[in-house]
Structure formats: C-alpha cells, structure tokens
Scaffold this motif. Structure first.
Motif, PDB file in Angstrom:
ATOM      1  N   LEU A 131       0.834  -1.197   0.000  1.00  0.00           N
ATOM      2  CA  LEU A 131       0.000   0.000   0.000  1.00  0.00           C
ATOM      3  C   LEU A 131       0.868   1.246   0.000  1.00  0.00           C
ATOM      4  O   LEU A 131       1.726   1.417   0.860  1.00  0.00           O
ATOM      5  N   LEU A 133       0.181   4.990   0.466  1.00  0.00           N
ATOM      6  CA  LEU A 133      -0.886   5.871   0.926  1.00  0.00           C
ATOM      7  C   LEU A 133      -0.470   7.331   0.790  1.00  0.00           C
ATOM      8  O   LEU A 133       0.650   7.710   1.131  1.00  0.00           O
ATOM      9  N   GLY A 137      -5.711  10.592   1.556  1.00  0.00           N
ATOM     10  CA  GLY A 137      -6.472   9.375   1.821  1.00  0.00           C
ATOM     11  C   GLY A 137      -6.535   8.421   0.644  1.00  0.00           C
ATOM     12  O   GLY A 137      -6.915   7.261   0.820  1.00  0.00           O
ATOM     13  N   GLY A 139      -4.800   6.105  -2.318  1.00  0.00           N
ATOM     14  CA  GLY A 139      -3.601   5.280  -2.292  1.00  0.00           C
ATOM     15  C   GLY A 139      -3.626   4.241  -3.391  1.00  0.00           C
ATOM     16  O   GLY A 139      -4.633   4.041  -4.075  1.00  0.00           O
ATOM     17  N   ILE A 141      -2.646   0.182  -4.258  1.00  0.00           N
ATOM     18  CA  ILE A 141      -2.331  -1.148  -3.743  1.00  0.00           C
ATOM     19  C   ILE A 141      -1.725  -1.954  -4.888  1.00  0.00           C
ATOM     20  O   ILE A 141      -2.419  -2.302  -5.843  1.00  0.00           O
ATOM     21  N   ASP A 177     -10.137   5.999   0.174  1.00  0.00           N
ATOM     22  CA  ASP A 177     -10.196   5.151   1.377  1.00  0.00           C
ATOM     23  C   ASP A 177      -9.317   3.920   1.222  1.00  0.00           C
ATOM     24  O   ASP A 177      -9.721   2.784   1.497  1.00  0.00           O
ATOM     25  N   THR A 179      -6.808   2.737   2.825  1.00  0.00           N
ATOM     26  CA  THR A 179      -6.496   1.943   4.017  1.00  0.00           C
ATOM     27  C   THR A 179      -7.578   0.909   4.282  1.00  0.00           C
ATOM     28  O   THR A 179      -7.291  -0.259   4.572  1.00  0.00           O
ATOM     29  N   ASP A 180      -8.839   1.319   4.165  1.00  0.00           N
ATOM     30  CA  ASP A 180      -9.952   0.388   4.403  1.00  0.00           C
ATOM     31  C   ASP A 180      -9.989  -0.705   3.335  1.00  0.00           C
ATOM     32  O   ASP A 180     -10.240  -1.872   3.644  1.00  0.00           O
ATOM     33  N   ALA A 182      -7.430  -1.836   1.621  1.00  0.00           N
ATOM     34  CA  ALA A 182      -6.309  -2.737   1.863  1.00  0.00           C
ATOM     35  C   ALA A 182      -6.631  -3.733   2.962  1.00  0.00           C
ATOM     36  O   ALA A 182      -6.240  -4.909   2.897  1.00  0.00           O
ATOM     37  N   GLN A 183      -7.364  -3.285   3.986  1.00  0.00           N
ATOM     38  CA  GLN A 183      -7.750  -4.189   5.073  1.00  0.00           C
ATOM     39  C   GLN A 183      -8.735  -5.248   4.577  1.00  0.00           C
ATOM     40  O   GLN A 183      -8.639  -6.429   4.941  1.00  0.00           O
TER      41      GLN A 183
END
Length: 211
Positions: A131, A133, A137, A139, A141, A177, A179-180, A182-183
C-alpha cells in the motif's frame, strides 16, 4: 439514444457472473484527479511550461521591454494549459472506464478505455500487496504475483506499480479510502489462502481377477 459499452456485463466490472460461493466484498474505481496527478505527472508537465514561460520572459525582457516579453512568454502558458487539459481528460476517461473488484476469492480489474481487458487474479497467485498511501487518503495497492504469470506493462498501464517493468505488478491505482480497502483485501486473501481445499480423487479401478 443512451448507449452503455458495458451493458453485456452480467455483473458490473466482471466478464461473467461469479460462481457459487463467491461474494463481492468491494468495488470501486480510481479517483480521476489523483490518477491524473500520479500517472500522467500533471504537476510536472504544468511546471515545465511555467519554467519555459519564465525563461522566455527573463531572456527577452532586457531587449524588448516587459510588455513585449510578457506577450512572448504567454503562448507557452496557453500551450501548457491545453496540454494539461488533455491530460485531465485522459485521466478522467481512464478512471471512468475502470472497475476494481475484490471478492472472497480474487481481485478482478476491468481496465482500459480504448482496449478493455479484465484481469482475474486469484488470491492463490498473490505473493503480497503493498500500500502506497497519500496524504489525501487516496492510495495505490500494488499486487506482487507469484508463479509463471506475466502481464504486459503497456497493456495494464496506468493500473500498474510505476517503473516495475521487468515483472509487472498490477495495481489498484489512486483509490479513495485506500487503508480500508487494503484491510478488506488482506482479510479476504488470508481467509482464502488458509482455507483447506477439498480435492476429490477418482475411485480406484476395481481389481480384475486373472484367468
């Protein structure tokens, strides 16, 4: 008459309906402004034309005066504005034609504005995901593939990790978003890879008595 180039898709972003047991966990597309800045180097291009205009003004102002020097440097700014507008159009079209999909089994990428292709990347073929980023916000992947899979950098551009040409890494570029997302990807991939796969062996042939 309204025409949808992707009306033949049974499911948005996928060339065919998902098989039984596969669920879509997330779908999205790049932020067109972030994609234009990152993949088309919008700020660098704009800065290049500004430097040309400043150089033109500085090299002629002593000879012809400020007014004439300004008039001589203005075409560089106009040309730069046209080029930047074209880049923004390309970035917008690329983003609108793209659909990224994460399911509980794979990552699918419908990419390409002129030549549309769909990449199906099962989690079992992903070595890792990195990721990148940004402060806003958004990013990227990047997906590192394992095994003999090889993808064309030019065909996948701009949906690739920049400058990784020897072994192309497809990427979900400039997504909001990040980060979300990627999770979601990490959780789904871990669950899929750790799930035992049932292999059905064919029954052994019956023994034949010798005569």
């Amino acid at each position: 008459m309204h025409h949808d180039d992707f009306a033949i898709e049974p499911v948005k972003g996928l060339p065919e309906a998902p098989p039984e047991g596969e669920r879509i966990l997330w779908q999205g597309r790049p932020n067109w402004w972030a994609l234009t800045r990152a993949s088309l180097s919008l700020y660098w291009v704009a800065g290049y034309f500004v430097i040309l205009a400043v150089w033109r003004f500085g090299s002629t102002v002593d000879q012809v005066g400020a007014g004439a020097a300004l008039a001589g440097s203005t075409p560089f700014l106009i040309l730069g504005g046209i080029v930047c507008a074209l880049l923004m159009i390309v970035g917008y079209v690329q983003a609108r034609a793209t659909v990224y999909t994460i399911t509980n089994r794979r990552v699918a990428m419908r990419i390409g504005a002129a030549l549309t292709v769909t990449l199906n990347l099962p989690f079992t073929q992903l070595g890792r995901a990195d990721l990148d980023l940004r402060r806003d916000g958004t990013g990227t992947i990047a997906l590192d593939l394992i095994g003999p899979v090889r993808l064309s950098y030019l065909v996948c551009w701009p949906h690739v990790r920049p400058w990784k040409m020897r072994r192309t890494q497809p990427a979900l570029r400039c997504i909001p978003d990040a980060t979300d997302v990627a999770q979601i990807l990490a959780t789904a991939a871990e669950a899929r890879v750790s799930t035992p796969q049932l292999v059905r062996n064919a029954p052994a042939p019956a023994a034949v008595a010798a005569e």
